[in-house]
Design a protein around this motif. Structure first.
Motif, short mmCIF file in Angstrom:
data_model
loop_
_atom_site.label_atom_id
_atom_site.label_comp_id
_atom_site.label_asym_id
_atom_site.label_seq_id
_atom_site.Cartn_x
_atom_site.Cartn_y
_atom_site.Cartn_z
N TYR A 1 -7.13 -4.93 -10.12
CA TYR A 1 -7.98 -3.87 -9.71
C TYR A 1 -7.64 -2.54 -10.54
CZ TYR A 1 -8.69 -6.66 -5.24
OH TYR A 1 -9.15 -7.66 -4.41
N GLU B 1 -11.28 2.93 0.99
CA GLU B 1 -11.87 1.69 0.60
C GLU B 1 -11.01 0.90 -0.11
OE1 GLU B 1 -14.60 4.40 1.53
OE2 GLU B 1 -13.28 4.68 0.19
N SER B 2 -9.85 1.54 -1.12
CA SER B 2 -9.11 0.63 -1.84
C SER B 2 -7.97 -0.18 -0.93
CB SER B 2 -8.67 1.35 -2.93
OG SER B 2 -8.07 2.59 -2.73
N VAL C 1 -6.71 1.40 -9.59
CA VAL C 1 -6.30 1.65 -8.11
C VAL C 1 -4.81 1.69 -8.10
CG1 VAL C 1 -6.42 0.63 -5.66
CG2 VAL C 1 -8.37 0.30 -7.15
N TYR D 1 -3.01 5.67 -1.05
CA TYR D 1 -4.11 4.70 -2.13
C TYR D 1 -5.09 5.95 -2.57
CZ TYR D 1 -2.43 0.51 -0.17
OH TYR D 1 -1.64 -0.57 0.08
N GLU E 1 -9.53 -2.78 0.98
CA GLU E 1 -9.63 -3.97 -0.02
C GLU E 1 -8.13 -4.75 0.04
OE1 GLU E 1 -11.64 -5.40 -3.94
OE2 GLU E 1 -11.81 -3.43 -3.37
N GLU F 1 0.45 -1.03 -9.07
CA GLU F 1 -0.79 -1.28 -9.41
C GLU F 1 -0.80 -2.84 -9.74
OE1 GLU F 1 -4.16 -0.38 -13.11
OE2 GLU F 1 -1.87 0.50 -13.40
#
Length: 166
Positions: A98, A129-130, A101, A125, A133, A94
């Motif tokens: 963020y 989207e994470s 996430v 994940y 990113e 982690e």
């Protein structure tokens, strides 16, 4: 010349697979992933320094490290869920920047002919989207830089003699 990082992030899937060969024995590559002093010397981009706050590489252990560039700090934490010496690590990861996430990461260390190592990994994940990113913020370049530094570090260390030999 360093070996290339091979990274695959399939469209529509919240995962990433990677592999990298090292011209060093499995025991040395694994040790560099589980020894806090060695880990701090290679993890991440070359322009960052790493401070280890907690590093307990054992089943049920935790870790936290902070990377610094000038006044900027980036903290990472997780838990080790399973470790098999010179073979396998399962952990969470982690980035504290963020929150919520958390990835699940598998790393496998495979012996190759000639005293070499194949490191393979998968990161899962919470969302596509994470994952995207992280990739968009330079994760692949950071991993490549870190593994190149790991090559340099391992080249500078004495190798451990096999058990029973001096």
């Amino acid at each position: 010349m360093s070996n290339p990082l091979n990274l695959s992030a399939p469209a529509g899937e919240p995962s990433m697979d990677y592999s990298r060969e090292f011209d060093f024995p499995v025991s040395d590559v694994f040790r560099a992933h589980t020894d806090p002093e060695l880990f701090a010397r290679w993890i991440g981009p070359q322009d960052l320094t790493t401070r280890i706050d907690v590093f307990e590489p054992r089943t049920g252990g935790a870790y936290r490290f902070v990377q610094c560039r000038g006044e900027d700090e980036y903290a990472f934490r997780g838990a080790f869920h399973a470790l098999r010496q010179d073979d396998f690590v399962l952990q969470t990861f982690e980035f504290e920047g963020y929150p919520d996430v958390v990835t699940l990461e598998y790393s496998t260390f495979t012996e190759l002919p000639g005293g070499r190592t194949l490191l393979t990994g998968r990161s899962l994940y919470p969302s596509v989207e994470s994952r995207d990113e992280f990739l968009g913020n330079g994760m692949e370049e950071g991993m490549s830089s870190g593994y190149n530094q790991l090559d340099d570090l391992l080249a500078s260390l004495p190798t451990e003699a096999p058990e029973g030999r001096e």
